[in-house]
Write an enzyme that holds these catalytic residues in place. Sequence first.
Site, PDB file in Angstrom:
ATOM      1  N   HIS A  16       0.856  -1.308  -0.029  1.00  0.00           N
ATOM      2  CA  HIS A  16      -0.027  -0.044   0.114  1.00  0.00           C
ATOM      3  C   HIS A  16       0.954   1.206  -0.133  1.00  0.00           C
ATOM      4  O   HIS A  16       1.430   1.655   1.092  1.00  0.00           O
ATOM      5  CB  HIS A  16      -0.873   0.049   1.178  1.00  0.00           C
ATOM      6  CG  HIS A  16      -1.844   1.051   1.243  1.00  0.00           C
ATOM      7  ND1 HIS A  16      -3.094   1.020   2.003  1.00  0.00           N
ATOM      8  CD2 HIS A  16      -1.983   2.331   0.690  1.00  0.00           C
ATOM      9  CE1 HIS A  16      -3.948   1.843   1.744  1.00  0.00           C
ATOM     10  NE2 HIS A  16      -3.121   2.981   1.034  1.00  0.00           N
ATOM     11  N   HIS A  18       1.403   5.067  -2.403  1.00  0.00           N
ATOM     12  CA  HIS A  18       1.023   5.741  -3.539  1.00  0.00           C
ATOM     13  C   HIS A  18       2.276   6.377  -3.825  1.00  0.00           C
ATOM     14  O   HIS A  18       2.774   7.046  -3.083  1.00  0.00           O
ATOM     15  CB  HIS A  18      -0.038   6.982  -2.922  1.00  0.00           C
ATOM     16  CG  HIS A  18      -1.372   6.300  -2.368  1.00  0.00           C
ATOM     17  ND1 HIS A  18      -2.243   6.158  -3.329  1.00  0.00           N
ATOM     18  CD2 HIS A  18      -1.479   5.885  -1.399  1.00  0.00           C
ATOM     19  CE1 HIS A  18      -3.229   5.745  -2.465  1.00  0.00           C
ATOM     20  NE2 HIS A  18      -2.843   5.479  -1.225  1.00  0.00           N
ATOM     21  N   HIS A 196      -9.592   1.334  -1.198  1.00  0.00           N
ATOM     22  CA  HIS A 196      -9.601   1.939   0.002  1.00  0.00           C
ATOM     23  C   HIS A 196     -10.853   1.967   0.664  1.00  0.00           C
ATOM     24  O   HIS A 196     -11.917   2.189   0.163  1.00  0.00           O
ATOM     25  CB  HIS A 196      -9.153   3.577  -0.033  1.00  0.00           C
ATOM     26  CG  HIS A 196      -7.743   3.649  -0.229  1.00  0.00           C
ATOM     27  ND1 HIS A 196      -7.028   3.113  -1.358  1.00  0.00           N
ATOM     28  CD2 HIS A 196      -6.716   4.270   0.386  1.00  0.00           C
ATOM     29  CE1 HIS A 196      -5.752   3.299  -1.352  1.00  0.00           C
ATOM     30  NE2 HIS A 196      -5.400   4.178  -0.312  1.00  0.00           N
ATOM     31  N   GLU A 199     -11.095   3.484   5.826  1.00  0.00           N
ATOM     32  CA  GLU A 199     -10.341   4.504   6.447  1.00  0.00           C
ATOM     33  C   GLU A 199     -10.705   5.636   7.237  1.00  0.00           C
ATOM     34  O   GLU A 199     -10.596   5.569   8.469  1.00  0.00           O
ATOM     35  CB  GLU A 199      -9.486   4.981   5.346  1.00  0.00           C
ATOM     36  CG  GLU A 199      -8.288   5.872   5.802  1.00  0.00           C
ATOM     37  CD  GLU A 199      -7.488   6.583   4.730  1.00  0.00           C
ATOM     38  OE1 GLU A 199      -7.930   6.650   3.446  1.00  0.00           O
ATOM     39  OE2 GLU A 199      -6.387   7.245   4.888  1.00  0.00           O
ATOM     40  N   ASP A 277       1.921   3.992   2.954  1.00  0.00           N
ATOM     41  CA  ASP A 277       0.683   4.977   2.349  1.00  0.00           C
ATOM     42  C   ASP A 277       1.346   5.976   1.541  1.00  0.00           C
ATOM     43  O   ASP A 277       1.575   5.906   0.291  1.00  0.00           O
ATOM     44  CB  ASP A 277      -0.050   5.366   3.360  1.00  0.00           C
ATOM     45  CG  ASP A 277      -1.557   5.617   2.852  1.00  0.00           C
ATOM     46  OD1 ASP A 277      -1.810   5.421   1.444  1.00  0.00           O
ATOM     47  OD2 ASP A 277      -2.315   6.212   3.599  1.00  0.00           O
ATOM     48  N   ASP A 278       1.528   7.159   2.265  1.00  0.00           N
ATOM     49  CA  ASP A 278       2.198   8.353   1.663  1.00  0.00           C
ATOM     50  C   ASP A 278       3.438   8.729   2.577  1.00  0.00           C
ATOM     51  O   ASP A 278       3.243   9.672   3.120  1.00  0.00           O
ATOM     52  CB  ASP A 278       1.301   9.516   1.394  1.00  0.00           C
ATOM     53  CG  ASP A 278       0.012   8.918   0.673  1.00  0.00           C
ATOM     54  OD1 ASP A 278       0.156   8.933  -0.627  1.00  0.00           O
ATOM     55  OD2 ASP A 278      -0.871   8.591   1.215  1.00  0.00           O
TER      56      ASP A 278
HETATM   57  N1  ADE Z   1      -4.702   9.141  -1.668  1.00  0.00           N
HETATM   58  C1  ADE Z   1      -3.150   8.855  -1.183  1.00  0.00           C
HETATM   59  N2  ADE Z   1      -3.233   8.464  -0.127  1.00  0.00           N
HETATM   60  C2  ADE Z   1      -4.650   8.208   0.289  1.00  0.00           C
HETATM   61  C3  ADE Z   1      -5.234   7.908   1.457  1.00  0.00           C
HETATM   62  N3  ADE Z   1      -4.570   7.360   2.552  1.00  0.00           N
HETATM   63  N4  ADE Z   1      -6.492   7.475   1.643  1.00  0.00           N
HETATM   64  C4  ADE Z   1      -7.178   7.917   0.077  1.00  0.00           C
HETATM   65  N5  ADE Z   1      -6.756   8.320  -0.793  1.00  0.00           N
HETATM   66  C5  ADE Z   1      -5.377   8.495  -0.875  1.00  0.00           C
HETATM   67 ZN    ZN Z   2      -3.593   4.875   0.422  1.00  0.00          ZN
END
Ligand code: ADE
Ligand code: ZN
Length: 337
Positions: A16, A18, A196, A199, A277-278
């Site tokens: 996971h 991005h 997703h 969340e 994630d990011d």
């Molecule tokens: N796009 C990038 N990170 C995300 C996240 N955690 N939740 C939803 N969309 C995303």
């Molecule tokens: Zn994500």
Amino acid sequence: MELPRFIAEMPKAELHLHIEGTLEPELMMSLARRNNVTLPYATVQDIRQAYEFDCLQDFLDVYYLGMSVLQTRQDFFDLAWAYLKKMAAQHVTHVEVFFDPQGHTSRGVAFDTVLSGLTDAFDKAKRDFGITSKLIMCFLRHLSEDEAFDTLAHACACKSHIHGVGLDSSESGHPPSKFRRVFAEARERGFTPVAHAGEEGPPSYVLEALDDLRIERIDHGNRAMEDASLVKRIAGSGMAMTVCPLSNQRLQVVPDLKDHPLRRMLEAGICATVNSDDPSYFGGYVNDNYLAVAEALNLSHAEIVQLARNSFIGSFMNETDKRAAVAHFDEFVDKAR
Ligand code: ADE
Ligand code: ZN
């Protein structure tokens, strides 16, 4: 072996991630200069100061702004290559990476520019580091079904480079059912579906992702834990959940990392995995996520081993590659004792 070293050196997969969320402030500034893009930040420090988020939408606003510096094939290569070099150093052997083409095509950047820059980097990572990869193209759920269909048409034209389709962006108010038809078409075309869900959205969104989109992996899934029958179903199915501890902390999905449901997920028998994630926006790459959550929850050695093993089991590798990756992982664990 000490825990931080064990975590750092164990082989693992990231499921996971991005790619646009790996854009570090330094690269953002240098690409802005290279492409004559004006950002509302004067310095790298200004960028970092903008990374205070109350919720998912707060983050997404900054994330879409940041990606405006990405314009050429070389930019997408540079972005992915910077991530892959870090993964080689973190003993990540396999990655399944999301990209958000609509965040780029909406700015006039061609779909092929995005995809070719990314695949250049992933091909090089296979050659130079032996890192294997799969790309998952996400639909932005705040946009329309028609726009998702347009994006799917691009993906169909380069099917061999894209393994799966996903669903991301603003969850609240955009239930999975909005994309039922486009996911049906994507499945028919041979793309593996993920989404997703849970969340920020309610457990019913996880249920819709399972039943309406027929997903094969749940991204995040935290709020599924509010529904005991759903937990039972997910655990019984063996489906993996891609959990992102530092993201959850920074987007206030959990009040504190000590309250994170990761151990409860494992105890319920869910195939939970740890992911970043990011990472540029949330303060850490995959190893940082393992270490932070292990310390916050006081996870045992066996729980950490289970999580990393799950990262291969829950991957979309073919069965032969999966068996080899798990055997290699088990060998590492045995030797590290
Ligand atoms: N796009 C990038 N990170 C995300 C996240 N955690 N939740 C939803 N969309 C995303
Ligand atoms: Zn994500």
